[in-house]
Each structure stands twice: as C-alpha cells, then as structure tokens.
Design a protein around this motif. Structure first.
Motif, PDB file in Angstrom:
ATOM      1  N   GLN A   1       0.874  14.374  -9.264  1.00 37.82           N
ATOM      2  CA  GLN A   1       1.712  15.570  -9.382  1.00 37.82           C
ATOM      3  C   GLN A   1       2.143  15.819 -10.819  1.00 37.82           C
ATOM      4  N   GLY A   2       1.741  14.941 -11.733  1.00 39.82           N
ATOM      5  CA  GLY A   2       2.057  15.125 -13.138  1.00 39.82           C
ATOM      6  C   GLY A   2       3.282  14.360 -13.622  1.00 39.82           C
ATOM      7  N   CYS A   3       3.891  13.599 -12.761  1.00 37.25           N
ATOM      8  CA  CYS A   3       5.064  12.817 -13.170  1.00 37.25           C
ATOM      9  C   CYS A   3       4.621  11.704 -14.117  1.00 37.25           C
ATOM     10  N   ARG A   4       5.391  11.479 -15.154  1.00 36.73           N
ATOM     11  CA  ARG A   4       5.044  10.435 -16.121  1.00 36.73           C
ATOM     12  C   ARG A   4       6.167   9.412 -16.296  1.00 36.73           C
ATOM     13  N   LYS A   5       7.369   9.749 -15.911  1.00 36.49           N
ATOM     14  CA  LYS A   5       8.485   8.805 -15.977  1.00 36.49           C
ATOM     15  C   LYS A   5       8.950   8.572 -14.541  1.00 36.49           C
ATOM     16  N   ILE A   6       8.496   7.458 -13.980  1.00 37.31           N
ATOM     17  CA  ILE A   6       8.749   7.157 -12.572  1.00 37.31           C
ATOM     18  C   ILE A   6       9.585   5.891 -12.488  1.00 37.31           C
TER      19      ILE A   6
ATOM     20  N   ARG B   1       9.910  -7.062  -3.227  1.00 36.68           N
ATOM     21  CA  ARG B   1       8.847  -7.568  -4.116  1.00 36.68           C
ATOM     22  C   ARG B   1       7.505  -6.925  -3.787  1.00 36.68           C
ATOM     23  N   GLU B   2       7.201  -6.771  -2.496  1.00 38.71           N
ATOM     24  CA  GLU B   2       5.938  -6.141  -2.112  1.00 38.71           C
ATOM     25  C   GLU B   2       5.894  -4.686  -2.563  1.00 38.71           C
ATOM     26  N   ARG B   3       6.970  -3.960  -2.333  1.00 37.24           N
ATOM     27  CA  ARG B   3       7.021  -2.552  -2.750  1.00 37.24           C
ATOM     28  C   ARG B   3       6.884  -2.444  -4.269  1.00 37.24           C
ATOM     29  N   MET B   4       7.629  -3.293  -4.971  1.00 38.21           N
ATOM     30  CA  MET B   4       7.597  -3.278  -6.438  1.00 38.21           C
ATOM     31  C   MET B   4       6.195  -3.611  -6.947  1.00 38.21           C
ATOM     32  N   ALA B   5       5.511  -4.561  -6.294  1.00 38.06           N
ATOM     33  CA  ALA B   5       4.156  -4.934  -6.716  1.00 38.06           C
ATOM     34  C   ALA B   5       3.199  -3.758  -6.581  1.00 38.06           C
ATOM     35  N   GLY B   6       3.317  -2.999  -5.509  1.00 40.74           N
ATOM     36  CA  GLY B   6       2.464  -1.824  -5.339  1.00 40.74           C
ATOM     37  C   GLY B   6       2.725  -0.786  -6.408  1.00 40.74           C
ATOM     38  N   TYR B   7       3.976  -0.525  -6.658  1.00 38.46           N
ATOM     39  CA  TYR B   7       4.399   0.447  -7.681  1.00 38.46           C
ATOM     40  C   TYR B   7       3.900   0.014  -9.062  1.00 38.46           C
ATOM     41  N   LEU B   8       4.152  -1.249  -9.421  1.00 40.28           N
ATOM     42  CA  LEU B   8       3.761  -1.737 -10.755  1.00 40.28           C
ATOM     43  C   LEU B   8       2.255  -1.774 -10.934  1.00 40.28           C
ATOM     44  N   SER B   9       1.513  -2.084  -9.872  1.00 42.57           N
ATOM     45  CA  SER B   9       0.044  -2.153 -10.016  1.00 42.57           C
ATOM     46  C   SER B   9      -0.527  -0.781 -10.366  1.00 42.57           C
ATOM     47  N   VAL B  10       0.035   0.269  -9.815  1.00 43.25           N
ATOM     48  CA  VAL B  10      -0.433   1.626 -10.134  1.00 43.25           C
ATOM     49  C   VAL B  10      -0.080   1.976 -11.576  1.00 43.25           C
ATOM     50  N   LEU B  11       1.136   1.642 -11.982  1.00 39.34           N
ATOM     51  CA  LEU B  11       1.547   1.958 -13.361  1.00 39.34           C
ATOM     52  C   LEU B  11       0.701   1.174 -14.371  1.00 39.34           C
ATOM     53  N   GLU B  12       0.369  -0.060 -14.047  1.00 43.91           N
ATOM     54  CA  GLU B  12      -0.471  -0.864 -14.946  1.00 43.91           C
ATOM     55  C   GLU B  12      -1.873  -0.287 -15.060  1.00 43.91           C
ATOM     56  N   GLU B  13      -2.378   0.229 -13.958  1.00 42.65           N
ATOM     57  CA  GLU B  13      -3.735   0.832 -13.970  1.00 42.65           C
ATOM     58  C   GLU B  13      -3.741   2.081 -14.835  1.00 42.65           C
TER      59      GLU B  13
ATOM     60  N   THR C   1       0.828  -1.208   0.000  1.00 42.73           N
ATOM     61  CA  THR C   1       0.000   0.000   0.000  1.00 42.73           C
ATOM     62  C   THR C   1       0.864   1.261   0.000  1.00 42.73           C
ATOM     63  N   GLY C   2       1.955   1.253   0.742  1.00 37.62           N
ATOM     64  CA  GLY C   2       2.851   2.416   0.770  1.00 37.62           C
ATOM     65  C   GLY C   2       3.411   2.736  -0.601  1.00 37.62           C
ATOM     66  N   ALA C   3       3.815   1.694  -1.323  1.00 37.90           N
ATOM     67  CA  ALA C   3       4.354   1.912  -2.667  1.00 37.90           C
ATOM     68  C   ALA C   3       3.256   2.376  -3.621  1.00 37.90           C
ATOM     69  N   ARG C   4       2.060   1.827  -3.463  1.00 34.68           N
ATOM     70  CA  ARG C   4       0.930   2.283  -4.289  1.00 34.68           C
ATOM     71  C   ARG C   4       0.676   3.771  -4.058  1.00 34.68           C
ATOM     72  N   LEU C   5       0.610   4.163  -2.791  1.00 33.32           N
ATOM     73  CA  LEU C   5       0.329   5.562  -2.467  1.00 33.32           C
ATOM     74  C   LEU C   5       1.411   6.495  -3.009  1.00 33.32           C
ATOM     75  N   ALA C   6       2.650   6.069  -2.913  1.00 30.08           N
ATOM     76  CA  ALA C   6       3.746   6.902  -3.423  1.00 30.08           C
ATOM     77  C   ALA C   6       3.638   7.066  -4.941  1.00 30.08           C
ATOM     78  N   ALA C   7       3.393   5.979  -5.640  1.00 32.15           N
ATOM     79  CA  ALA C   7       3.271   6.044  -7.102  1.00 32.15           C
ATOM     80  C   ALA C   7       2.061   6.880  -7.516  1.00 32.15           C
ATOM     81  N   GLU C   8       0.930   6.689  -6.812  1.00 37.08           N
ATOM     82  CA  GLU C   8      -0.267   7.484  -7.118  1.00 37.08           C
ATOM     83  C   GLU C   8      -0.001   8.974  -6.902  1.00 37.08           C
ATOM     84  N   HIS C   9       0.683   9.291  -5.825  1.00 34.27           N
ATOM     85  CA  HIS C   9       1.004  10.692  -5.530  1.00 34.27           C
ATOM     86  C   HIS C   9       1.846  11.305  -6.658  1.00 34.27           C
ATOM     87  N   LEU C  10       2.852  10.585  -7.097  1.00 41.42           N
ATOM     88  CA  LEU C  10       3.706  11.100  -8.168  1.00 41.42           C
ATOM     89  C   LEU C  10       2.918  11.305  -9.458  1.00 41.42           C
ATOM     90  N   LEU C  11       2.019  10.378  -9.773  1.00 41.34           N
ATOM     91  CA  LEU C  11       1.188  10.537 -10.968  1.00 41.34           C
ATOM     92  C   LEU C  11       0.256  11.742 -10.834  1.00 41.34           C
TER      93      LEU C  11
END
Length: 169
Positions: A139-144, A157-169, A127-137
């Motif tokens: 803010q207008g960031c497109r290359k994360i 792996r857990e952090r990466m899964a959260g990050y990747l799930s947001v990018l996939e969405e 969830t922490g990685a998801r929230l961080a990735a969502e926040h960056l998106l």
C-alpha cells in the motif's frame, strides 16, 4: 404422561449410566479481553449445536486459579476441556491436566511438555504478521510500527518474527 406426573430429567443419574456428562469446560485466560469474550461466546454456541453444555471459567491470567478451575471442572465430570492457558507456572497446569486424564484442546497458546503436547487450535501468528506487513508495504507504507502483545510472550515473539522478516527482506 411424564409431564402429568411432573417428571424432571436427572442429568446426574444419566451421567452415572453413560459415564459422559456432555459438559465441556471452557477455561479462558482473560474474559475482560473482548477477543476472548467473543471467542468464548462463539465456541459455546458451536458446542451447544453439537449437544454439549459449556461451563465457563475465567482465570484472569492467574495460573493458580487456573489449576483450581481445571480441578473443579474435572470433579464435576466434564467430558472435555478447552483451554486458553494463562501464562506462568506451566508445570503446575500440566500436572493438573495430566492427572485429570480428560480430553483437552488448547486454543491460542501452547503448554509444552515432555512427550508432546495437547492438540492446539491457533492462528498462524508468524504468517499473519508477515501478510499484514506485506500488505502495508504494498500500500506504499514505509514507516511501519509493531504494536501489540506482551514483551517476551511466545505469541508476541511469533508475530514480531513475521513482521521483522518482511522488513528485513
């Protein structure tokens, strides 16, 4: 009167009477990492406020040393163990902890065993990685990029899964 005769409280004798040492073993995987140093200092202060003394052990990410440290803490009669486990040889660490039969709390990392595990206190990495990735998106960031953690480790792996799930969405 006690001060006049030079009385000194004998913790060892009190431990024999009460069967509780009020010592907590804090086993940390890498105290050179500032994150774990900060955690250890804060946790030690909280334990002190609750009336416990802390014995600190640094395992330097060495499972063999970790087993030795746990055994030594148990030999000294700690009332409990708080462990941020080192990676590797989980079976040996679990064997030492199981044989000790000392209340144990895991922090940040999980040692899994048949029949359950020790209680765990850890952030929700996914969830922490998801929230961080969502926040960056937002803010207008497109290359994360994802930086951090050791490849193949469960926390990474857990952090990466959260990050990747947001990018996939």
């Amino acid at each position: 009167a006690m001060a006049e005769i030079g009385y000194v409280y004998n913790r060892s004798a009190a431990t024999l009477r009460s069967s509780s040492s009020d010592l907590i073993g804090l086993v940390i995987n890498d105290l050179r990492n500032p994150f774990f140093t900060e955690f250890a200092a804060l946790f030690q202060m909280e334990l002190a406020q609750a009336g416990f003394a802390t014995v600190l052990a640094n395992t330097d990410e060495n499972p063999k040393l970790q087993g030795q440290m746990i055994s030594s803490l148990v030999e000294h009669g700690v009332s409990g163990i708080i462990i941020s486990p080192a990676y590797g040889d989980e079976a040996a660490t679990l064997a030492v902890l199981d044989a000790a039969n000392t209340p144990t709390l895991q922090v940040f990392r999980t040692l899994k065993r048949d029949g359950g595990t020790f209680p765990l206190l850890a952030p929700d990495y996914l969830t922490g990685a998801r929230l961080a990735a969502e926040h960056l998106l937002e803010q207008g960031c497109r290359k994360i990029a994802f930086l951090g953690g050791l490849e193949g480790r469960p926390v990474t792996r857990e952090r990466m899964a959260g990050y990747l799930s947001v990018l996939e969405e």
